[in-house]
Scaffold this motif. Structure first.
Motif, mmCIF file in Angstrom:
data_model
loop_
_atom_site.group_PDB
_atom_site.id
_atom_site.type_symbol
_atom_site.label_atom_id
_atom_site.label_comp_id
_atom_site.label_asym_id
_atom_site.label_seq_id
_atom_site.Cartn_x
_atom_site.Cartn_y
_atom_site.Cartn_z
ATOM 1 N N GLY A 1 -4.846 1.746 7.315
ATOM 2 C CA GLY A 1 -5.196 3.003 7.988
ATOM 3 C C GLY A 1 -6.679 2.954 8.319
ATOM 4 O O GLY A 1 -7.510 2.774 7.426
ATOM 5 N N SER B 1 -6.008 -4.421 -12.250
ATOM 6 C CA SER B 1 -6.296 -3.460 -13.317
ATOM 7 C C SER B 1 -6.350 -4.234 -14.619
ATOM 8 O O SER B 1 -6.241 -5.456 -14.616
ATOM 9 C CB SER B 1 -5.171 -2.425 -13.321
ATOM 10 O OG SER B 1 -5.491 -1.351 -14.161
ATOM 11 N N GLY B 2 -6.471 -3.516 -15.782
ATOM 12 C CA GLY B 2 -6.563 -4.192 -17.089
ATOM 13 C C GLY B 2 -5.320 -4.983 -17.448
ATOM 14 O O GLY B 2 -5.333 -6.187 -17.400
ATOM 15 N N ASP C 1 -7.114 7.585 -7.905
ATOM 16 C CA ASP C 1 -8.525 7.225 -8.075
ATOM 17 C C ASP C 1 -9.408 7.751 -6.957
ATOM 18 O O ASP C 1 -10.568 8.084 -7.182
ATOM 19 C CB ASP C 1 -8.673 5.693 -8.106
ATOM 20 C CG ASP C 1 -8.620 5.140 -9.516
ATOM 21 O OD1 ASP C 1 -8.101 5.839 -10.413
ATOM 22 O OD2 ASP C 1 -9.090 4.010 -9.726
ATOM 23 N N GLU D 1 0.270 0.048 3.448
ATOM 24 C CA GLU D 1 -0.575 -0.634 2.451
ATOM 25 C C GLU D 1 -1.334 -1.738 3.192
ATOM 26 O O GLU D 1 -0.722 -2.510 3.933
ATOM 27 C CB GLU D 1 0.322 -1.209 1.341
ATOM 28 C CG GLU D 1 -0.313 -2.278 0.465
ATOM 29 C CD GLU D 1 -1.630 -1.866 -0.205
ATOM 30 O OE1 GLU D 1 -1.711 -0.766 -0.773
ATOM 31 O OE2 GLU D 1 -2.583 -2.669 -0.126
ATOM 32 N N LYS D 2 -2.644 -1.822 2.964
ATOM 33 C CA LYS D 2 -3.438 -2.818 3.704
ATOM 34 C C LYS D 2 -3.193 -4.249 3.225
ATOM 35 O O LYS D 2 -3.378 -5.196 3.983
ATOM 36 C CB LYS D 2 -4.919 -2.464 3.689
ATOM 37 C CG LYS D 2 -5.605 -2.528 2.326
ATOM 38 C CD LYS D 2 -7.084 -2.181 2.470
ATOM 39 C CE LYS D 2 -7.750 -1.852 1.151
ATOM 40 N NZ LYS D 2 -7.732 -2.873 0.128
ATOM 41 N N GLY E 1 -6.293 5.028 -15.743
ATOM 42 C CA GLY E 1 -6.094 5.849 -14.551
ATOM 43 C C GLY E 1 -4.719 5.667 -13.932
ATOM 44 O O GLY E 1 -4.380 6.348 -12.965
ATOM 45 N N ILE E 2 -3.925 4.731 -14.476
ATOM 46 C CA ILE E 2 -2.609 4.489 -13.853
ATOM 47 C C ILE E 2 -1.709 5.701 -14.077
ATOM 48 O O ILE E 2 -1.045 6.187 -13.152
ATOM 49 C CB ILE E 2 -1.953 3.210 -14.427
ATOM 50 C CG1 ILE E 2 -2.850 2.008 -14.174
ATOM 51 C CG2 ILE E 2 -0.582 2.988 -13.809
ATOM 52 C CD1 ILE E 2 -2.433 0.737 -14.894
ATOM 53 N N ILE F 1 -3.678 -1.512 -19.615
ATOM 54 C CA ILE F 1 -2.875 -0.851 -20.645
ATOM 55 C C ILE F 1 -2.249 0.379 -20.002
ATOM 56 O O ILE F 1 -2.953 1.235 -19.466
ATOM 57 C CB ILE F 1 -3.758 -0.457 -21.834
ATOM 58 C CG1 ILE F 1 -4.298 -1.729 -22.501
ATOM 59 C CG2 ILE F 1 -2.990 0.388 -22.833
ATOM 60 C CD1 ILE F 1 -5.108 -1.490 -23.737
ATOM 61 N N LYS G 1 -12.766 -5.335 -8.644
ATOM 62 C CA LYS G 1 -12.426 -4.031 -8.078
ATOM 63 C C LYS G 1 -13.366 -3.007 -8.696
ATOM 64 O O LYS G 1 -13.866 -3.229 -9.800
ATOM 65 C CB LYS G 1 -10.978 -3.688 -8.451
ATOM 66 C CG LYS G 1 -10.320 -2.686 -7.532
ATOM 67 C CD LYS G 1 -8.802 -2.761 -7.660
ATOM 68 C CE LYS G 1 -8.118 -1.934 -6.602
ATOM 69 N NZ LYS G 1 -7.924 -0.572 -6.895
ATOM 70 N N ALA H 1 -0.413 5.675 -7.539
ATOM 71 C CA ALA H 1 -0.403 7.103 -7.193
ATOM 72 C C ALA H 1 0.626 7.373 -6.102
ATOM 73 O O ALA H 1 1.531 8.211 -6.245
ATOM 74 C CB ALA H 1 -1.795 7.542 -6.737
HETATM 75 C C1 LIG Z 1 -10.531 -4.008 -14.100
HETATM 76 C C2 LIG Z 1 -9.800 -2.700 -14.218
HETATM 77 C C3 LIG Z 1 -9.194 -2.371 -15.410
HETATM 78 C C4 LIG Z 1 -8.467 -1.187 -15.527
HETATM 79 N N1 LIG Z 1 -7.779 -0.967 -16.683
HETATM 80 C C5 LIG Z 1 -6.928 0.066 -16.750
HETATM 81 C C6 LIG Z 1 -6.068 0.215 -17.867
HETATM 82 O O1 LIG Z 1 -6.094 -0.592 -18.791
HETATM 83 N N2 LIG Z 1 -5.214 1.275 -17.881
HETATM 84 C C7 LIG Z 1 -5.164 2.171 -16.858
HETATM 85 O O2 LIG Z 1 -4.354 3.107 -16.924
HETATM 86 N N3 LIG Z 1 -5.978 2.062 -15.798
HETATM 87 C C8 LIG Z 1 -6.844 1.028 -15.696
HETATM 88 N N4 LIG Z 1 -7.622 0.870 -14.577
HETATM 89 C C9 LIG Z 1 -7.608 1.904 -13.531
HETATM 90 C C10 LIG Z 1 -6.347 1.848 -12.679
HETATM 91 O O3 LIG Z 1 -6.138 0.550 -12.187
HETATM 92 C C11 LIG Z 1 -6.485 2.847 -11.542
HETATM 93 O O4 LIG Z 1 -6.820 4.098 -12.082
HETATM 94 C C12 LIG Z 1 -5.200 2.974 -10.725
HETATM 95 O O5 LIG Z 1 -4.814 1.726 -10.208
HETATM 96 C C13 LIG Z 1 -5.405 3.972 -9.596
HETATM 97 O O6 LIG Z 1 -4.260 4.013 -8.795
HETATM 98 P P1 LIG Z 1 -4.346 4.471 -7.257
HETATM 99 O O7 LIG Z 1 -2.976 4.396 -6.721
HETATM 100 O O8 LIG Z 1 -5.078 5.745 -7.179
HETATM 101 O O9 LIG Z 1 -5.280 3.395 -6.554
HETATM 102 P P2 LIG Z 1 -5.133 1.829 -6.414
HETATM 103 O O10 LIG Z 1 -4.393 1.235 -7.537
HETATM 104 O O11 LIG Z 1 -6.500 1.320 -6.143
HETATM 105 O O12 LIG Z 1 -4.247 1.641 -5.100
HETATM 106 C C14 LIG Z 1 -4.714 1.990 -3.828
HETATM 107 C C15 LIG Z 1 -3.986 1.141 -2.794
HETATM 108 O O13 LIG Z 1 -4.295 1.640 -1.494
HETATM 109 C C16 LIG Z 1 -4.539 0.560 -0.601
HETATM 110 N N5 LIG Z 1 -5.417 1.064 0.457
HETATM 111 C C17 LIG Z 1 -6.689 1.499 0.329
HETATM 112 N N6 LIG Z 1 -7.148 1.952 1.507
HETATM 113 C C18 LIG Z 1 -6.148 1.794 2.400
HETATM 114 C C19 LIG Z 1 -6.034 2.089 3.791
HETATM 115 N N7 LIG Z 1 -7.031 2.657 4.461
HETATM 116 N N8 LIG Z 1 -4.869 1.791 4.418
HETATM 117 C C20 LIG Z 1 -3.841 1.213 3.720
HETATM 118 N N9 LIG Z 1 -3.904 0.925 2.396
HETATM 119 C C21 LIG Z 1 -5.039 1.225 1.744
HETATM 120 C C22 LIG Z 1 -5.193 -0.482 -1.502
HETATM 121 O O14 LIG Z 1 -5.066 -1.768 -0.943
HETATM 122 C C23 LIG Z 1 -4.429 -0.318 -2.812
HETATM 123 O O15 LIG Z 1 -3.296 -1.131 -2.870
HETATM 124 C C24 LIG Z 1 -8.394 -0.289 -14.433
HETATM 125 C C25 LIG Z 1 -9.017 -0.601 -13.237
HETATM 126 C C26 LIG Z 1 -9.711 -1.796 -13.111
HETATM 127 C C27 LIG Z 1 -10.356 -2.133 -11.784
#
Ligand SMILES: Cc1cc2nc3c(=O)[nH]c(=O)nc-3n(C[C@H](O)[C@H](O)[C@H](O)COP(=O)(O)OP(=O)(O)OC[C@H]3O[C@@H](n4cnc5c(N)ncnc54)[C@H](O)[C@@H]3O)c2cc1C
Length: 557
Positions: free
Chosen positions: A140, A56-57, A330, A45-46, A342-343, A59, A307, A20
């Motif tokens: 953070g 993640s998965g 997310d 990033e932590k 959710g990617i 796909i 996760k 995101a």
């Molecule tokens: C097992 C699994 C399978 C999945 N399969 C799929 C799939 O096949 N296809 C798909 O599209 N989606 C899939 N998803 C969902 C997808 O991974 C998420 O929707 C997507 O990664 C969300 O992105 P994001 O950037 O919102 O959050 P995230 O990817 O969770 O990234 C958040 C980042 O913020 C960092 N962070 C958090 N809090 C702090 C803080 N306070 N200070 C500094 N850094 C911080 C974390 O370390 C992390 O790196 C899957 C998820 C899982 C767990």
């Protein structure tokens, strides 16, 4: 080194280095270039490197990626398999039944298989090349507000490093930094800890249904080159049914990756009711099902991780903009649970945030009034079209027995409306049933799997394979508010489900003579999945960020 906290000012600060925020930061730099604006952008990033906490998965629906970087293939985007050829099965303990028809939203023809940790690392490099100041290893830990009474967000403070278990400064003490910005974008992923703080101050979730979650355990397994699955057409296997049964939502997945590798995992709805259920054991059973066992035969687990996913969707989305702050991905319930993805929505939300931020700079106004254009952007985008169709989907899957299929079917023919709209959901912490009337031996008679240390590894080996490391001598980042509840009330009513739902053996109940017991916490094992904060039936656990840089080191998951 100075012992005083410093302030580091940015124009825009992104908190979290997931898809995101990385997509948001890249889009912001593109727009700055187009408009000739000079904006100082920071991203923290932590994890101690971008990608280390990405699991993640996965796909990937490339819709957002194509908008962001149309030349992504020429830029070397790390794709494991460019074609998704799906198979979907219902599993009983010994058999698999192919499902001949799957709804359109589950089709993956346009998608590719990726490793999210490799993918975010690649996005991070692009962001850095474009001028984003990327700071891995910085968590953070506190939201900063303006001095006035308006509750305007003005940035985020990072945690101190070098504090010992008792809260005393060590010789390596490094104070945290106050990172200030006109706009702070929160992209912390599932169950953001700072987002929880913002909610306490501003009530951003007050008008929504409770956020709900699934927990997932995933492995990358290397299989022998001779394994016939490698030569087969299939690249994607999704399953439901065994081993968790139909009353608990979730399912299994198996994706073909590059280099003889298979990604296999299980997701499980955290609204399950049985306090004795152990997601890790269910995952091990899943791997022993004949369909999966045949594919991973002779393999070796290279990496494991866990996760949570925020799956509530449309009706659980918070207010998306406040004075000085935006919420993406997310954290803000953008994942489309119907498509198990959710990617793409996370990336698009970050890109929409970037477009609003540019407009705010042009107006030099960072109030909620201006930033609310982001909400309108999401409303108009395909995120909302997808999300609105799926608005009752997770809720339908939470129903018991066949009724879930009736609801899902009705929603299919009514563009998501179904029989009840909105369908009401309970918080995951409120669904466990007490172990009334069970004797000790009944309650604790849980059949454990056998581990061979190669293809079936126990929880502690799994922690090792996740690369998880934390500074041991630091304050415990898992706050258990009242340990008396754990050893008395929770022991009696639920037999301490934390000892089972945690995939990393962080929580243990140690029996003491005579008849006493205490809770032992092993915070160094923590995989940052946050299941404990979500599922604890007394809301007795708060997950906070440990010292920046600690946690898993995912490289290929
Ligand atoms: C097992 C699994 C399978 C999945 N399969 C799929 C799939 O096949 N296809 C798909 O599209 N989606 C899939 N998803 C969902 C997808 O991974 C998420 O929707 C997507 O990664 C969300 O992105 P994001 O950037 O919102 O959050 P995230 O990817 O969770 O990234 C958040 C980042 O913020 C960092 N962070 C958090 N809090 C702090 C803080 N306070 N200070 C500094 N850094 C911080 C974390 O370390 C992390 O790196 C899957 C998820 C899982 C767990």
């Amino acid at each position: 080194m100075s012992q005083a906290r410093e302030e580091l000012p940015f124009d825009v600060l992104f908190v979290g280095g997931g898809p995101a925020n990385l997509a948001g930061a890249i889009r912001l730099m593109q727009l700055c270039k187009e408009k000739g604006l000079e904006i100082e952008v920071g991203l923290i990033e932590k994890g101690d490197s971008i990608g280390n906490h990405s699991l993640s998965g996965a796909i990937l629906d490339p819709i957002a990626l194509k908008e962001l970087l149309p030349d992504y293939l020429d830029r070397g985007c790390p794709i494991e398999q460019s074609e998704c050829r799906d198979n979907f099965y219902f599993l009983t303990p010994h058999w698999e039944f192919p499902i001949p028809f799957t709804p359109k939203y589950m089709h993956n023809e346009e998608c590719s298989i990726i490793s999210l940790s490799k993918f975010t690392r690649w996005l991070g490099e692009i962001a850095e090349e474009m001028g984003v100041n990327v700071f891995p290893g910085f968590a953070g830990t506190e939201v900063l507000y303006g001095d006035d009474d308006s509750k305007r967000i003005v940035g985020v403070a990072t945690g101190d490093k070098g504090i010992d278990k008792n809260g005393e400064k060590k010789s390596v003490y490094e104070p945290g930094v106050d990172l200030t910005a006109n706009v702070t974008v929160f992209g912390e992923g599932s169950r953001g800890s700072l987002l929880g703080e913002v909610d306490k101050t501003m009530g951003i979730f007050s008008k929504t249904m409770p956020q709900i979650f699934e927990t997932a355990i995933k492995e990358v397994i290397e299989i022998p080159e001779s394994n016939p699955f490698l030569a087969s057409e299939t690249t994607v296997v999704h399953t439901f049914g065994y081993p968790k049964g139909l009353d608990t939502k979730g399912g299994g997945f198996l994706y073909k990756m590059s280099d003889n590798r298979i990604s296999v995992g299980l997701v499980l709805g955290l609204d399950y009711e049985d306090p004795l259920l152990e997601p890790y054991e269910i995952f091990m059973k899943y791997k022993r099902h004949p369909l999966i066992a045949k594919i991973i035969d002779g393999g070796k687990v290279l990496q494991q991780g866990a996760k949570t996913l925020s799956i509530g969707g449309y009706y659980t989305m918070p207010k998306l903009a406040v004075d000085g702050g935006l919420f993406v991905g997310d954290s803000a319930s953008m994942l489309n649970s119907q498509r198990l993805k959710g990617i793409h929505t996370a990336m698009k939300s970050g890109m929409c945030a970037a477009e609003t931020i540019i407009m705010a700079f042009e107006k030099n106004d960072f109030s909620r009034e201006t930033l609310a254009a982001y909400e309108a952007g999401i409303e108009k985008s395909w995120i909302n079209q997808e999300g609105y169709q799926a608005r009752n989907f997770t809720q339908a899957l939470s129903q018991k027995g066949v009724s879930k299929f009736i609801h899902v079917g009705a929603q299919y023919f009514t563009q998501g409306r179904g029989i009840k709209d909105p369908m009401v959901i309970k918080e995951d912490c409120a669904t466990l049933k007490k172990l009334k009337g069970k004797t000790d031996s009944e309650a604790l008679n849980i059949q454990k799997q056998e581990y061979d240390g190669e293809l079936f590894v126990d929880k502690l080996t799994g922690v090792f394979l996740s690369g998880t490391q934390h500074e041991e001598d630091q304050p415990c980042h898992l706050i258990v508010h009242d340990q008396e509840i754990c050893v008395n009330q929770c022991f009696k009513e639920y037999r301490n489900p934390c000892t089972r739902f945690c995939p990393a053996q962080v929580y243990e109940i140690v029996e003491e003579e005579p008849g006493g017991r205490h809770l032992l916490i092993n915070p160094a094992n923590c995989l940052h999945c946050k299941t404990c904060e979500i599922k604890d039936p007394y809301k007795n656990i708060t997950w906070t960020c440990p010292e920046g840089g600690g946690g898993p080191k995912y490289a290929i998951v």
